[in-house]
Scaffold this active site. Structure first.
Site, PDB file in Angstrom:
ATOM      1  N   CYS A   1      78.922  49.362  -2.708  1.00  0.00           N
ATOM      2  CA  CYS A   1      78.633  48.498  -1.576  1.00  0.00           C
ATOM      3  C   CYS A   1      77.351  48.998  -0.910  1.00  0.00           C
ATOM      4  CB  CYS A   1      79.791  48.545  -0.591  1.00  0.00           C
ATOM      5  SG  CYS A   1      79.947  47.033   0.328  1.00  0.00           S
TER       6      CYS A   1
ATOM      7  N   ASN B   1      77.086  60.134 -15.390  1.00  0.00           N
ATOM      8  CA  ASN B   1      78.138  60.329 -14.384  1.00  0.00           C
ATOM      9  C   ASN B   1      79.132  59.180 -14.331  1.00  0.00           C
ATOM     10  OD1 ASN B   1      75.407  59.510 -13.391  1.00  0.00           O
ATOM     11  ND2 ASN B   1      76.584  58.818 -11.626  1.00  0.00           N
TER      12      ASN B   1
HETATM   13  C1  LIG Z   1      76.211  64.397  -8.561  1.00  0.00           C
HETATM   14  C2  LIG Z   1      75.046  64.215  -9.443  1.00  0.00           C
HETATM   15  C3  LIG Z   1      73.746  64.547  -9.021  1.00  0.00           C
HETATM   16  C4  LIG Z   1      73.437  64.996  -7.616  1.00  0.00           C
HETATM   17  O1  LIG Z   1      73.942  66.263  -7.316  1.00  0.00           O
HETATM   18  P1  LIG Z   1      74.064  66.669  -5.763  1.00  0.00           P
HETATM   19  O2  LIG Z   1      74.384  68.123  -5.795  1.00  0.00           O
HETATM   20  O3  LIG Z   1      75.175  65.841  -5.211  1.00  0.00           O
HETATM   21  O4  LIG Z   1      72.753  66.375  -5.145  1.00  0.00           O
HETATM   22  C5  LIG Z   1      72.712  64.395  -9.908  1.00  0.00           C
HETATM   23  N1  LIG Z   1      72.921  63.954 -11.148  1.00  0.00           N
HETATM   24  C6  LIG Z   1      74.135  63.630 -11.611  1.00  0.00           C
HETATM   25  C7  LIG Z   1      74.303  63.167 -13.016  1.00  0.00           C
HETATM   26  C8  LIG Z   1      75.247  63.744 -10.775  1.00  0.00           C
HETATM   27  O5  LIG Z   1      76.440  63.402 -11.223  1.00  0.00           O
END
Ligand SMILES: *Cc1c(COP(=O)(O)O)cnc(C)c1O
Length: 384
Positions: free
Chosen positions: A322, A148
């Protein structure tokens, strides 16, 4: 506002909203009810199931709707641990999302053993290290498909094959990958895959756990018999319908991601590299999502940069977070071997099909000035 933070969350596609609205207004039946008003809701849920299965190229029966990516990640790991209580070892990487990292840390505190795979300076794992890490008592290997923060893509097909050959359950957090790159589960021996609605232009609070039809599953949420007894809780019909539509749009939009969105990202990145001195790309430049650019800029602090860009209406993310008043450098950038200073000077820009060339132009005007301003301020602080 210029929204360059699509890895944090995305805009709901107006077409997706149109599809879901009737299920909030008129079609509010419970999918489990026996009368036709309920059955219409159940039918809509199953249509969404087919749309997701088409995107992932799997069977509709392998799709289980959850409340979010975090729930899907937690459920997969929990299921594998319950399936064989003698297996008390997990393998994951140092750069996973907190939905996996914090869960694995909690399990370690409860006596499970966790092997944390390293990444190299480009953010990639070593498959030989994975091969060595998997043991007879390994309950599950969990590796993200796309990171991410950096967008770096792990070699998931190869990792899944290693796990299959060793008889270990394999889970992938594909929350960032789904809708951005082609995924074909027919060809890959994956047991579990997680995705989340709000990362692909559906609303927040809905997700999917793909469970391979040959994989044993122990439910995490135990309650009603929903989702073929795999996930208790009355279905979030409207959001599930939305996610189905978002998956359909994602299938037809994959080409656009590879071409137009990627070209915008590349023009943005190259534009900054040409105008800002001492700037570097964090992560592998090829094995990466088409929409993500994570940049280390010497002599700035990313939090300060975030504020300056916010004043200009630009949203992006910092390479630090943070927590409890202290600036924590990103665990992903640290795992890649970068200094705290480099992590603190890093920014993530993530694009989507809703961004435009003129937004890229505007950002390319604003960002170099903001960098100069911050560098000037920091020099002033040092001189004083
Ligand atoms: C956003 C994200 C999550 C969590 O997803 P949610 O629906 O916000 O709980 C898990 N893994 C990755 C790689 C993400 O980018």
């Amino acid at each position: 506002m210029i929204y360059f933070d699509n890895n944090a969350t995305t805009q709901v596609d107006p077409e997706v909203l149109q599809q879901m609205l009737p299920f909030l207004l008129e079609q509010y039946g419970n999918p489990s009810s026996a009368y036709s008003f309920g059955k219409r809701a159940a039918k809509a849920v199953n249509t969404a199931r087919e749309q997701i299965a088409d995107l992932l190229r799997c069977e509709p029966a392998e799709i289980v709707f959850t409340s979010c990516g975090t729930e899907s990640d937690n459920s997969a790991i929990q299921s594998a641990l319950l399936a064989d209580p003698d297996r008390r070892h997990l393998v994951t990487s140092k750069v996973e999302h907190s939905a996996v990292v914090k869960h694995a840390e909690a399990l370690a505190r409860r006596g499970y053993e966790v092997t944390w795979l390293d990444v190299d300076s480009e953010g990639l794992i070593d498959l030989q290290e994975l091969d060595r890490a998997v043991r007879e008592d390994t309950a599950i290997v969990s590796l993200m498909w796309a990171n991410n923060e950096t967008g770096v893509l792990f070699p998931i097909e190869e990792a899944a094959e290693i796990c299959r050959s060793k008889g270990t359950v394999f889970h992938t957090d594909a929350v960032q990958a789904v809708g951005k790159i082609d995924i074909n589960l027919r060809d890959v021996p994956i047991n579990f895959l997680s995705l989340s609605g709000h990362k692909l232009h559906a609303p927040k609070g809905v997700g999917v756990l793909y469970i391979n039809r040959k994989t044993r599953f122990n439910p995490y949420l135990i309650g009603g018999g929903q989702e073929n007894k795999k996930r208790g809780g009355t279905e979030n019909t409207a959001s599930i319908v939305a996610l189905g539509k978002a998956a359909e749009l994602a299938s037809s939009g994959l080409r656009d991601e590879r071409t137009r969105v990627k070209a915008m990202r590349d023009r943005f990145e190259q534009g900054l590299i040409n105008t800002v001195s001492s700037i570097r790309v964090n992560g592998h430049r090829v094995h990466r999502l088409p929409n993500t650019s994570n940049l280390a800029i010497d002599g700035i602090d990313s939090e300060g940069m975030l504020m300056l860009l916010d004043q200009k209406g630009i949203c992006c993310s910092a390479g630090s977070a943070c927590t409890a008043g202290a600036l924590e450098p990103s665990h992903v950038l640290r795992a890649m071997g970068y200094s705290n200073e480099r992590a603190r000077g890093s920014l993530r820009f993530s694009f989507s099909r809703f961004n435009s060339e003129s937004e890229i132009d505007q950002a390319l005007q604003v960002i170099p000035h903001a960098v100069e301003k911050l560098r000037g301020m920091n020099r002033g602080v040092l001189a004083a």
